[in-house]
Scaffold this motif. Sequence first.
Motif, PDB file in Angstrom:
ATOM      1  N   TYR A  55       0.773  -1.153   0.139  1.00 38.43           N
ATOM      2  CA  TYR A  55       0.046   0.147  -0.027  1.00 38.43           C
ATOM      3  C   TYR A  55       0.940   1.290  -0.006  1.00 38.43           C
ATOM      4  O   TYR A  55       0.536   2.134  -0.802  1.00 38.43           O
ATOM      5  N   CYS A  56       1.979   1.203   0.945  1.00 39.26           N
ATOM      6  CA  CYS A  56       2.768   2.404   0.919  1.00 39.26           C
ATOM      7  C   CYS A  56       3.447   2.846  -0.542  1.00 39.26           C
ATOM      8  O   CYS A  56       3.447   4.054  -0.675  1.00 39.26           O
ATOM      9  N   VAL A  57       3.873   1.930  -1.032  1.00 38.83           N
ATOM     10  CA  VAL A  57       4.441   2.249  -2.293  1.00 38.83           C
ATOM     11  C   VAL A  57       3.220   2.724  -3.480  1.00 38.83           C
ATOM     12  O   VAL A  57       3.585   3.731  -4.260  1.00 38.83           O
ATOM     13  N   ALA A  58       2.212   1.915  -3.591  1.00 43.49           N
ATOM     14  CA  ALA A  58       1.110   2.160  -4.517  1.00 43.49           C
ATOM     15  C   ALA A  58       0.592   3.686  -4.309  1.00 43.49           C
ATOM     16  O   ALA A  58       0.194   4.057  -5.306  1.00 43.49           O
ATOM     17  N   ILE A  59       0.298   4.003  -3.095  1.00 45.16           N
ATOM     18  CA  ILE A  59      -0.325   5.106  -2.964  1.00 45.16           C
ATOM     19  C   ILE A  59       0.300   6.399  -3.283  1.00 45.16           C
ATOM     20  O   ILE A  59       0.042   7.461  -3.803  1.00 45.16           O
ATOM     21  N   LEU A  60       1.880   6.430  -3.362  1.00 49.94           N
ATOM     22  CA  LEU A  60       2.681   7.123  -3.683  1.00 49.94           C
ATOM     23  C   LEU A  60       2.604   7.523  -5.313  1.00 49.94           C
ATOM     24  O   LEU A  60       2.769   8.585  -5.716  1.00 49.94           O
ATOM     25  N   VAL A  61       2.267   6.702  -5.929  1.00 53.44           N
ATOM     26  CA  VAL A  61       2.232   6.608  -7.508  1.00 53.44           C
ATOM     27  C   VAL A  61       0.966   6.512  -8.039  1.00 53.44           C
ATOM     28  O   VAL A  61       0.774   6.991  -9.312  1.00 53.44           O
ATOM     29  N   SER A  62      -0.175   6.125  -7.303  1.00 57.52           N
ATOM     30  CA  SER A  62      -1.308   6.286  -7.971  1.00 57.52           C
ATOM     31  C   SER A  62      -1.978   7.484  -8.381  1.00 57.52           C
ATOM     32  O   SER A  62      -2.701   7.594  -9.549  1.00 57.52           O
ATOM     33  N   ALA A  63      -1.623   8.624  -7.571  1.00 54.33           N
ATOM     34  CA  ALA A  63      -2.121   9.945  -8.143  1.00 54.33           C
ATOM     35  C   ALA A  63      -1.598  10.423  -9.323  1.00 54.33           C
ATOM     36  O   ALA A  63      -2.357  10.769 -10.157  1.00 54.33           O
TER      37      ALA A  63
END
Length: 391
Positions: A55-63
Amino acid sequence: MSPALRIGAVGFGLIAVCYGLARFAFGLFLPQIDADLGLGSSVAGIVSGGSFAGYCVAILVSAALTQRFGARAVATLAALVAGIGMAGIALAPNPILLAVSVLVAGASTGLASPPMAAAVVAAVHKDRQDATNTTINAGTSMGVAVSGPIAFAMAGQWRLAFGAFAVLAFALAVAAARHLPQARGQRRVPGTLPRFDSAMLHLVAATFLTGAASTALWSFGSQLVAQRLAWETAASAALWSAIGAGGIAGAMAGKLVARFGLEHVHTTFLAVMALSIFAVGSEWVPASAALAGGSLFGGAYVTLTGVYLIWSVRLLPDRPATGLTIAFLMLAVGQTAGAPLFGWLLAELGSNAASAVFAGIAIVAGSFGKFHRLLPTTRKTEDVSCTVAGP
């Protein structure tokens, strides 16, 4: 079908699958997975922490992905990632491949929330946005609630359960590709990182500690009742359903803050979380309190995510998206650190000590809420807690 109903239905299903199944259902099936693959409490904590790390990694790139490719593409990707991760869990022959699959499945949650927020803003009339976001946000608790009966119906067949969850995720990918708008997030405004002053550091500390404390039940709830009470799959499934059902009540967070104030709600529900951890995990509490503890935990966790949404928006009223990202990222970082620590304490000291320590962590988190009194209070907060699905 109106855009609000269409997007709300797809978003509800996407959040239920990504959060309720791909991320949190691992804790429900952990005793069975442990029995088959021989993880042990310490390894189980590390594997579970991988879901939160994803989750930590993905939320940084999702936006950024939403801005570049649009809500439809990224929401579809989130469902596909969830399906791939859960298929990997179903097929994992050893702890290493299981850990990789759990990390991939957990990454879907970070990918899912930003595109749904963009889709609602772009395609739903302003007077329907709060109701649509409320529907989407309820998906987390519903996914957790229904995973319990599914586990019971499949009689301990965790591989079959995750296979079914994967099929459901792939079906959601098709629905997202067909029914979500090709909306992009708001154009990013160049700027520096927010100032990490005392108020910001208090938010970071509170969210980190709350995330860490929550892993006692998100990652080990079923294992705790199995070890402490020798319950079978049916009772573990009932615990999970209780957590999910209690979480639905947490949608009232915004109204509670408006009535009683952020500090009181924050402190009260961290105390409730501490009580729930102790009720489920400690042998000093009557066994009959375990299910009640699970329900209290679900309500406390969802309420606290709403509190942190409100707090973060007050902290950075001119950059609300940045505030939300910081708060939810730190929740996940805390969960990433908390799961291995709880697993180690459980293996070395037993459930009484592990539960007491993590209940104490929740209480300590409450001591950081007083700094909200230095923050702006002019923004309306009644519905902020329903705008983004939390970790």
